[in-house]
Design an enzyme around this catalytic site. Structure first.
Site, PDB file in Angstrom:
ATOM      1  N   CYS A  75      16.715  -1.984  -6.446  1.00  0.00           N
ATOM      2  CA  CYS A  75      16.399  -3.167  -5.216  1.00  0.00           C
ATOM      3  C   CYS A  75      14.674  -3.046  -5.697  1.00  0.00           C
ATOM      4  O   CYS A  75      14.554  -4.580  -6.224  1.00  0.00           O
ATOM      5  CB  CYS A  75      17.057  -2.853  -4.329  1.00  0.00           C
ATOM      6  N   CYS A  76      14.155  -2.175  -6.221  1.00  0.00           N
ATOM      7  CA  CYS A  76      13.003  -2.184  -6.627  1.00  0.00           C
ATOM      8  C   CYS A  76      12.303  -2.898  -8.412  1.00  0.00           C
ATOM      9  O   CYS A  76      11.722  -3.092  -8.222  1.00  0.00           O
ATOM     10  CB  CYS A  76      12.232  -0.506  -6.610  1.00  0.00           C
ATOM     11  N   CYS A  89       7.474  -3.055   1.628  1.00  0.00           N
ATOM     12  CA  CYS A  89       8.678  -3.559   2.514  1.00  0.00           C
ATOM     13  C   CYS A  89       8.973  -2.957   3.401  1.00  0.00           C
ATOM     14  O   CYS A  89       9.392  -2.107   3.498  1.00  0.00           O
ATOM     15  CB  CYS A  89      10.085  -4.446   0.701  1.00  0.00           C
ATOM     16  N   CYS A 139      10.730  -0.559   3.710  1.00  0.00           N
ATOM     17  CA  CYS A 139      11.055   0.375   3.728  1.00  0.00           C
ATOM     18  C   CYS A 139       9.827   1.388   3.724  1.00  0.00           C
ATOM     19  O   CYS A 139       9.018   2.143   2.794  1.00  0.00           O
ATOM     20  CB  CYS A 139      11.774   0.601   1.514  1.00  0.00           C
ATOM     21  N   CYS A 184       7.900   3.305  -7.853  1.00  0.00           N
ATOM     22  CA  CYS A 184       9.183   2.291  -7.791  1.00  0.00           C
ATOM     23  C   CYS A 184       9.915   1.309  -9.107  1.00  0.00           C
ATOM     24  O   CYS A 184      10.107   0.276  -9.723  1.00  0.00           O
ATOM     25  CB  CYS A 184       9.108   1.746  -6.397  1.00  0.00           C
TER      26      CYS A 184
END
Length: 252
Positions: free
Chosen positions: A121-122, A204, A207, A232
């Site tokens: 996702c990162c 985010c 997170c 990340c």
């Protein structure tokens, strides 16, 4: 300054400790015309650097990565910053098709399920857009401070980023949190309201959480993971031609 580009890191390491933030940014703007960029995530440190760039009308490009999962408070700070300075901030967003495919296959919250999923996702929301943002640049300015984590205390105010093939400069490297906070208050800089709710490192929304008194600066990021995995991909560089290696976590 010396050439090639990589060799200038040593020059900057000698220069930065003896000069102010404003002088440092002015030097970068002068020596790397059209090739110096600053990435902001609208946290306290980034707001201060934005202030120096915009107030002094420095030709340093300011951009942000809009991951699509930011806090509403972050978007509000973004808007207040535009109103305060009357300057534009470039936006780099994730590839829409990649987001759609990830969500179709794994749902909207796959990052909680494994480190691999979270890094996937990162990569889509941050790493790939950053690569586009830094393409063709020679200097990347960040809001990293040594005080933010034990790992960052081993860094330098200027680094060679082998992955992006450019120089990274941290103008606030030796600043304390109190120094940054006081500077923002004195100069009327828009501050993300999350900072007053226990958020020191802001990323985010899914997170990031507030930290308790005494917790590490980075404890609120990806709190469900082991501390060693909290990276990340935005700030990872390798040793290159004798310069110190840096494996660093994103600022926000």
């Amino acid at each position: 300054m010396a050439l090639p580009l990589e060799s200038q890191v040593a020059d900057l390491r000698r220069y930065l400790p003896e000069h102010s933030v404003g002088e440092t940014l002015a030097l970068l703007a002068d020596h790397f015309p059209g090739r110096a960029s600053f990435s902001t995530s609208f946290g306290l440190e980034d707001q201060i650097i934005t202030h120096f760039i915009f107030e002094n009308d420095l030709p340093i490009r300011v951009f942000t990565l809009d991951t699509g999962r930011n806090f509403q408070e972050t978007y509000s700070t973004w808007n207040k910053t535009l109103l305060r300075y009357g300057k534009s901030i470039e936006v780099f967003a994730p590839n829409g098709a990649a987001i759609e495919e990830l969500t179709r296959q794994k749902g909207p919250n796959s990052f909680y399920e494994s480190i691999e999923n979270r890094k996937e996702c990162c990569n889509i929301r941050k790493v790939e857009p950053l690569a586009r943002a830094l393409a063709g640049q020679q200097v990347w300015v960040t809001g990293i401070r040594a005080e933010q984590s034990q790992n960052r205390q081993t860094m330098h105010p200027a680094e060679w980023d082998a992955g992006h093939q450019l120089i990274k400069v941290h103008p606030l490297f030796d600043w304390t949190w109190e120094q940054a906070w006081n500077f923002a208050q004195v100069h009327g800089i828009p501050v993300n309201p999350l900072h007053q709710k226990g958020f020191v490192s802001i990323g985010c929304a899914p997170c990031t959480r507030a930290i308790a008194p005494g917790e590490d600066f980075r404890a609120g990021r990806w709190w469900w993971e082991d501390a060693a995995a909290k990276e990340c991909g935005l700030h990872t560089t390798a040793a290159h031609q004798g310069l110190d290696p840096v494996v660093e976590q994103m600022p926000g």
